[in-house]
Design an enzyme around this catalytic site. Structure first.
Site, PDB file in Angstrom:
ATOM      1  N   ASP A  23       0.815  -1.228   0.000  1.00  0.00           N
ATOM      2  CA  ASP A  23       0.000   0.000   0.000  1.00  0.00           C
ATOM      3  C   ASP A  23       0.840   1.266   0.000  1.00  0.00           C
ATOM      4  O   ASP A  23       0.475   2.271   0.614  1.00  0.00           O
ATOM      5  CB  ASP A  23      -0.963   0.020   1.204  1.00  0.00           C
TER       6      ASP A  23
ATOM      7  N   LYS B 122       1.892   2.182  -4.949  1.00  0.00           N
ATOM      8  CA  LYS B 122       2.628   1.639  -6.093  1.00  0.00           C
ATOM      9  C   LYS B 122       1.860   1.846  -7.398  1.00  0.00           C
ATOM     10  O   LYS B 122       2.448   2.152  -8.421  1.00  0.00           O
ATOM     11  CB  LYS B 122       2.887   0.135  -5.891  1.00  0.00           C
TER      12      LYS B 122
ATOM     13  N   GLY C  19      -4.253  -4.444  -4.670  1.00  0.00           N
ATOM     14  CA  GLY C  19      -5.230  -3.443  -5.083  1.00  0.00           C
ATOM     15  C   GLY C  19      -4.467  -2.197  -5.479  1.00  0.00           C
ATOM     16  O   GLY C  19      -4.107  -1.394  -4.631  1.00  0.00           O
ATOM     17  N   HIS C  20      -4.151  -2.082  -6.748  1.00  0.00           N
ATOM     18  CA  HIS C  20      -3.382  -0.918  -7.208  1.00  0.00           C
ATOM     19  C   HIS C  20      -4.356   0.164  -7.659  1.00  0.00           C
ATOM     20  O   HIS C  20      -5.066   0.006  -8.652  1.00  0.00           O
ATOM     21  CB  HIS C  20      -2.434  -1.340  -8.345  1.00  0.00           C
TER      22      HIS C  20
ATOM     23  N   GLN D 231       2.492  -6.293  -3.594  1.00  0.00           N
ATOM     24  CA  GLN D 231       2.901  -6.441  -2.189  1.00  0.00           C
ATOM     25  C   GLN D 231       4.286  -5.809  -1.990  1.00  0.00           C
ATOM     26  O   GLN D 231       4.664  -4.981  -2.782  1.00  0.00           O
ATOM     27  CB  GLN D 231       2.859  -7.913  -1.744  1.00  0.00           C
TER      28      GLN D 231
HETATM   29  P1  IMP Z   1      -2.387 -12.702   1.749  1.00  0.00           P
HETATM   30  O1  IMP Z   1      -1.438 -12.197   0.728  1.00  0.00           O
HETATM   31  O2  IMP Z   1      -3.823 -12.453   1.391  1.00  0.00           O
HETATM   32  O3  IMP Z   1      -2.125 -14.124   2.101  1.00  0.00           O
HETATM   33  O4  IMP Z   1      -2.176 -11.861   3.104  1.00  0.00           O
HETATM   34  C1  IMP Z   1      -1.013 -11.985   3.894  1.00  0.00           C
HETATM   35  C2  IMP Z   1      -0.648 -10.639   4.511  1.00  0.00           C
HETATM   36  O5  IMP Z   1      -0.217  -9.758   3.489  1.00  0.00           O
HETATM   37  C3  IMP Z   1      -1.818  -9.952   5.212  1.00  0.00           C
HETATM   38  O6  IMP Z   1      -1.304  -9.219   6.308  1.00  0.00           O
HETATM   39  C4  IMP Z   1      -2.332  -8.986   4.147  1.00  0.00           C
HETATM   40  O7  IMP Z   1      -3.003  -7.874   4.718  1.00  0.00           O
HETATM   41  C5  IMP Z   1      -1.035  -8.579   3.490  1.00  0.00           C
HETATM   42  N1  IMP Z   1      -1.213  -8.175   2.084  1.00  0.00           N
HETATM   43  C6  IMP Z   1      -1.382  -8.983   1.011  1.00  0.00           C
HETATM   44  N2  IMP Z   1      -1.502  -8.259  -0.108  1.00  0.00           N
HETATM   45  C7  IMP Z   1      -1.382  -6.991   0.253  1.00  0.00           C
HETATM   46  C8  IMP Z   1      -1.396  -5.759  -0.489  1.00  0.00           C
HETATM   47  O8  IMP Z   1      -1.531  -5.717  -1.708  1.00  0.00           O
HETATM   48  N3  IMP Z   1      -1.237  -4.623   0.265  1.00  0.00           N
HETATM   49  C9  IMP Z   1      -1.052  -4.654   1.604  1.00  0.00           C
HETATM   50  N4  IMP Z   1      -1.032  -5.769   2.322  1.00  0.00           N
HETATM   51  C10 IMP Z   1      -1.200  -6.921   1.651  1.00  0.00           C
END
Ligand code: IMP
Length: 442
Positions: A9, A12, A36-37, A217
């Site tokens: 977040d 990006k 979520g870009h 991420q």
């Molecule tokens: P997962 O990727 O859904 O398995 O989530 C694992 C961790 O990564 C959690 O704490 C999510 O909130 C975080 N996370 C995954 N994708 C994003 C992203 O695009 N932005 C921010 N945090 C993310």
């Protein structure tokens, strides 16, 4: 290539969109619908979850790369929605080697995080519940279904049976026959967009075309180098972007790390500079800090140079883009964490403790930098007209401080959500000495 340098977040999407204007291919290299870009176009807000930002630019190919786990039904919907809004100006290309993320993975993800939360609330990862971990787990177990398998009925059926047989603890799965039919159908509809994307990129580079790798991420969510187990299941680092695209390291000429002027995190896990009181609430409100994928309120805190130094070394960053500097405008002073003090009295400057519970006990030490004025319309207008020379001196000092402390120059500054609210700073004549970075280890 560009990678996130904090917990995700960092804004990006906005930076990718800005850089996509000069690219021929923009490649998402990992993750899936957890991302979520957000991109603010004159036509309105677009949030891309699985598509690369390249698809919003005419003449650009947005590639869903081989390192991704793609939810095919949601991907199809994302493409249709952009078409409906008249915003699909570029081309979509999908790697045949990317893995399919299925409803069974989403159900398993929720089951796993609920299980953790029941055992101990603090151990819940707070995943996005989009099925990322289970989809990558099936990939590693070699029981995953690749996008190329969707139109191979025998393989599809065999893998589905294997997958269902290994998840008998899940009770509410869609019937396997129905799943096989729906997957074959969506596979057929997406087929015209599916390619072996690596040779396309190799050929493009050979022709001298510009390829941008778009990391979703961020470094601190990396499966190996993030705050395990509070991480995602892919490798959102520069090395991971290469594996996730099929490009060799010899093709990389720059690695841009994207960081917010403060820090946020969604989900569980250590966050040394988190502000749980008024200051955190201020950052959340002014920065609009709510997850673009799940709508969850983001945890907020001050800029953490320990994380940035770590991300710089881990990724080999050649420059930074610092976003959302306008959110801090109007504050008298800006706390910036320069190091941690651990319970045993040792200090940490750029190497993170391997255990999340140790990092939880890190106490941030702050320097307080002078704040800069609010970003009112007049200042924004001057920045648009005059560029970097109109940056307030104290903000310039903040950016220089980041460069000095990390050994990585700041190349871009974002001061608002709009497409035209990104500045490129004049190139730094000589890179700040990286010997300083080495000295921080320990
Ligand atoms: P997962 O990727 O859904 O398995 O989530 C694992 C961790 O990564 C959690 O704490 C999510 O909130 C975080 N996370 C995954 N994708 C994003 C992203 O695009 N932005 C921010 N945090 C993310």
């Amino acid at each position: 290539m560009e990678v996130g340098a904090q917990f995700g977040d960092e804004g990006k999407g906005k930076v990718f969109d800005y850089l996509a204007a000069d690219a021929r291919y923009v490649v998402r290299t990992g993750g899936g619908p957890n991302a979520g870009h957000s991109i603010h176009l004159p036509e309105g807000l677009v949030v891309l979850h699985q598509l690369s930002c390249g698809v919003l630019r005419k003449g650009v190919v947005g590639v869903c790369g081989p390192g991704m786990v793609l939810q095919p039904f949601a991907l199809e919907e994302e493409i249709r929605e952009l078409e409906r809004r008249g915003l699909l100006l570029g081309e979509v290309m999908i790697s045949d080697r990317a893995h399919a993320l299925l409803p069974v993975h989403e159900i398993e993800d929720a089951w796993q995080d609920d299980f953790r939360a029941r055992r101990a609330p603090s151990s819940a990862l707070g995943t996005t519940r989009r099925g990322i971990g289970p989809a990558y787990a099936d990939r590693a177990a070699r029981s995953g279904i690749r996008i190329a398998d969707l139109d191979r009925p025998a393989v599809l059926r065999e893998r589905l049976e294997m997958m269902y047989a290994s998840k008998t603890h899940l009770t509410n799965l869609p019937p396997i026959d129905e799943m096989a039919t729906r997957l074959a159908e969506v596979g057929g509809r997406l087929a015209p967009l599916v390619r072996s994307t690596e040779p396309v990129l190799w050929d493009a580079l050979a022709r001298g075309e510009r390829v941008l790798l778009e990391g979703a991420q961020s470094a601190l969510l990396d499966l190996d180098f993030g705050t395990y187990p509070f991480v995602t299941s892919s490798h959102p680092t520069s090395a991971g972007a290469l594996v996730g695209s099929g490009l060799p390291p010899t093709e990389v000429d720059s690695i841009l790390g994207i960081a917010k002027a403060y820090t946020t995190r969604v989900g569980g896990g250590p966050f040394p500079t988190e502000e749980t009181g008024e200051a955190g609430e201020y950052l959340r409100r002014v920065g609009g800090e709510r997850g673009a994928t799940t709508g969850r309120a983001r945890r907020c805190g001050w800029l953490d140079l320990v994380l940035l130094r770590y991300a710089a070394r881990l990724n080999g960053l050649t420059s930074f883009a610092i976003t959302k500097v306008d959110v801090l405008g109007g504050l008298d002073e800006i706390p910036v964490c320069s190091q941690y003090v651990m319970p045993d009295g040792s200090t940490v400057r750029d190497v993170l403790p391997a255990h999340a519970d140790e990092m939880d006990r890190a106490r941030p030490v702050y320097e307080r930098l002078s704040g800069w004025p609010e970003f009112h319309a007049h200042l924004r207008e001057r920045l648009r007209r005059e560029g970097a020379s109109a940056l307030p001196t104290t903000l310039r000092r903040f950016l220089d401080h980041i460069a000095e402390e990390t050994g990585v120059p700041v190349e871009y500054v974002g001061y608002g959500p709009g497409r035209d609210e990104t500045l490129r700073l004049p190139p730094v004549a000589a890179r700040p000495a990286r010997t300083g970075v080495a000295a921080w280890s320990g």
